[in-house]
Design an enzyme around this catalytic site. Structure first.
Site, short mmCIF file in Angstrom:
data_model
loop_
_atom_site.label_atom_id
_atom_site.label_comp_id
_atom_site.label_asym_id
_atom_site.label_seq_id
_atom_site.Cartn_x
_atom_site.Cartn_y
_atom_site.Cartn_z
N HIS B 140 -24.99 -10.82 -9.49
CA HIS B 140 -24.76 -9.86 -8.41
C HIS B 140 -24.35 -8.49 -8.95
O HIS B 140 -24.46 -7.48 -8.25
CB HIS B 140 -23.70 -10.41 -7.46
N SER B 141 -23.88 -8.44 -10.19
CA SER B 141 -23.56 -7.14 -10.78
C SER B 141 -24.85 -6.35 -11.07
O SER B 141 -24.81 -5.14 -11.24
CB SER B 141 -22.77 -7.31 -12.08
#
Lengths: 464, 464
Positions: B140-141
């Site tokens: 998700h980064s």
């Protein structure tokens, strides 16, 4: 709730995302006559799902799952979610052994869930040679290599006609073993029942003796040049980097008779021969990567503290062995390894189990700091890699009539210890399992060729 | 080295073994005429392996992989180890959709290795209906849901005859998109090239405005009873427990036309309808488990901050919606949800992206403490679960002639937020992906039936 000794909790406390602390086993089975690989895989899956009466070891999990100090106790789950623990997949075409090893590599890097009993069983089909693989994964806080092999042994049979094959976690196996023990010795059933309380008492008794034992180690360190004292520095190599969580697994087996013959000719133990093979192979591997150090690599070798009547679980310490990788001559290397292992063993033999465990802890001291990020780069280390040799039963073994055709341990790389070699001798074969940190150890599979070459070198030596 | 904004690094800092911070996507494809599932899977695998010219997003990894604060930068890997990132398996017989969902459940709990670019692509065969699945996993980064859908979109074609199908990470796709943009607007190529530097300048500009924006939120909180102010407490339910790393995934799709018709009849948006479906479903699910709270559940809904010309990456904030699960009447529930989402949106609309992000951070405040073990039990929370609706392209889509037949997001449960519902509307279908913590949310698949019932309830209401 059940008391958790430090020899178990250390594997929970020391675990990070980059060094999962589970051990694995890869077993290959040949379907019995008239059975396809799919039949066998489905049979294994069915029997596993039917084994709902589960031994306590496979139901226990840490009472406090979070990653903080204080794993003081185990708790027991009553229900086991087989959809999570049992996995069944088919390899894609062409289904070569390397496809199987890739699957194991990919899965061995994943952490086990601490909120449930920490094990997985993967049933793997699709090998073009028609064999079926079983890859099992269990947390090192629950078992050591010797216990894992005992579990394997009791799930298999020496009788090819035996059709009582079940899951390694089945209580039926525990009961069978108890009945067997009861026949042999009426006392051992009592021993099993009082085991937990009994071992606490033992620990208390042995702690008292620690002072003199430490003195004994110190003496050996001073008196005997072949003994590798705790806190001694091993050279820095590519094996001793900070690692990621991805893994690379290589495996191969050699006939145990061939190893025994080579060892006999050199008047060394099979264990010494395995060290010699690893030493030769690592010399070649490091040389290929331009990373062979001037000083010898030092290997740490776990030694089992199991006695015959032991309950399942962990009981292991570690000795250090100078591998003589600085010596180009195979003859000199063999002589140096024999001297080093003989000396280290002398020290451990005189110790009670907990004292030997303390020695192991001293030899393994950089591990205590290994989970501090970056620390490994600045810490002197006592050894370069762990090599384990776990002896198992020598007769041919069967699961529900399917012959065990290979058995390879899958162990644990750690921060600063990017490679682990574990060997298991089962049913006439010595299975080498080499697990490494994927990014840090390229071309790991080359070790297999180097192991064969190193064995051939020892075989070519004149008898001792 | 590349600057890493807090909107990206927060997903690295907040990650623990029990809350991996990767998002996933599950896509199902129908082989084109004359093609078997095995043919299609092999074709995907081959094209993926051939796509060695890799877009920067799929080559970047944190420069400091260890789990400490200070992920200040990304670094780029030059070589990608496809044997690690691309996985190909066949499901065992019977190959039902539930076998596929089990595979996704098992694999979604495993952390990605931070020492390499944080993504995996799993090609999955063996479904008895002849479809081939692609399960992708990315941190998700690196992307949010909107960006992930954009990646999906650019790897697919609206033309069933297009045979240029390649991997989502292929630079060819980036080049195709650039050529397309260049045709439409000469400036956008420049925008892509200067994107990174440009966004830093934007951030600096918007931080200045934060004071007044915060005041605006405070005003809305006081003035408008439908607005859910940050730091307000949501009720405690089974959705809000401490979680383990094991996952359970359920997925199903509904025709988007059916959702649009139901929404039109009630004069609500499709987004509101999705909230209403989730509200009805969660009422039933919690009631079945004797855990329906007296007060309404509060949902947090990420809202994309993407503008049309945006570069790939994260840009998202969160609004809070009172789900009206305390109201038994579907009509009252629909009315309350419409009022709540309309009010929350009014606040966000007036904000610049970074200001809205700060609001999201305020609404999500318990997340900052979620990785402290046990903390979640003692913390008041602003919401009970995250619900996302990520719109995608509406036309039929093809990969190398194979039709996309289903597209389900696989999102992130967290400490105290054991369930996540993400919906994606692609090619005429709304695909619901429900991911939950496995041990904490039994019978999660029941939600699918409850969603259908909740939709039917709304359809049965008289038009608004």
């Amino acid at each position: 709730m059940q008391y958790m000794p430090v020899t178990e909790s250390m594997f929970l406390i020391g675990e990070t995302r980059d060094q999962p602390m589970h051990v694995g086993g890869l077993q290959l089975f040949i379907p019995r006559d008239g059975q396809t690989a799919a039949d066998l895989a489905d049979e294994i899956s069915q029997r596993f799902h039917e084994a709902t009466d589960i031994a306590p070891m496979f139901r226990k999990r840490p009472a406090t799952p979070a990653q903080v100090a204080g794993y003081a106790a185990w708790t027991q789950d009553e229900e086991i979610d087989f959809d999570y623990h049992i996995r069944h997949i088919i390899l894609p075409r062409p289904g070569e052994v390397k496809d199987l090893l890739r699957y194991v590599s990919q899965n061995h890097g994943a952490l086990l869930d601490r909120r449930r009993p920490m094990w997985e069983a993967h049933i793997i089909e699709g090998l073009q040679d028609g064999r079926v693989a079983l890859y099992t994964k269990i947390h090192h806080s629950v078992v050591d290599g010797v216990s894992a092999l005992r579990l394997l042994q009791r799930a298999l049979s020496t009788d090819p006609e035996d059709r009582s094959g079940t899951a390694p976690w089945s209580m039926d196996l525990v009961r069978r073993k108890r009945r067997q023990s009861a026949k042999e010795n009426d006392k051992s059933l009592l021993g099993t029942l009082t085991g937990a309380a009994g071992s606490i008492v033992d620990v208390a008794g042995q702690v008292v003796g620690l002072g003199p034992a430490a003195a004994k180690i110190a003496t050996a360190g001073v008196m005997d040049k072949d003994y590798v004292a705790p806190l001694q520095m091993a050279p820095t190599t590519m094996l001793n980097q900070s690692i990621g969580s991805a893994r690379r697994f290589a495996a191969q087996d050699w006939p145990i008779e061939r190893l025994q013959a080579a060892a006999r000719a050199q008047k060394m133990t099979v264990n010494d021969l395995i060290v010699a093979m690893c030493a030769g192979a690592l010399r070649s591997y490091l040389d290929e990567h331009d990373d062979l150090p001037d000083e010898s690599l030092i290997a740490a070798m776990p030694v089992s503290l199991h006695s015959e009547d032991d309950a399942d679980g962990n009981a292991v310490t570690v000795i250090s062995v100078r591998m003589a990788t600085d010596l180009a001559s195979p003859a000199e290397r063999v002589a140096a390894i024999k001297a080093s292992t003989a000396s280290a063993k002398k020290v451990v033999r005189g110790l009670k189990p907990l004292q030997a465990l303390a020695l192991g802890a001293a030899l393994g001291w950089p591990l205590a700091f290994a989970s501090v990020p970056g620390f490994v780069q600045y810490t002197p280390r006592g050894f370069n890699l762990l090599i384990s040799n776990v002896p198992g039963p020598s007769e041919p073994l069967y699961w529900n009539g399917a012959k065990l055709d290979g058995c390879y341990p899958v162990s644990i790389p750690m921060e600063g210890l990017a490679m682990n070699i574990t060997v298991t001798t089962v049913a006439g074969k010595a299975g080498f399992g080499i697990i490494g940190a994927r990014a840090q150890l390229p071309s790991l599979q080359r070790i297999l060729t180097h192991l064969e070459n190193a064995l051939a070198e020892v075989e070519a030596l004149p008898p001792a």
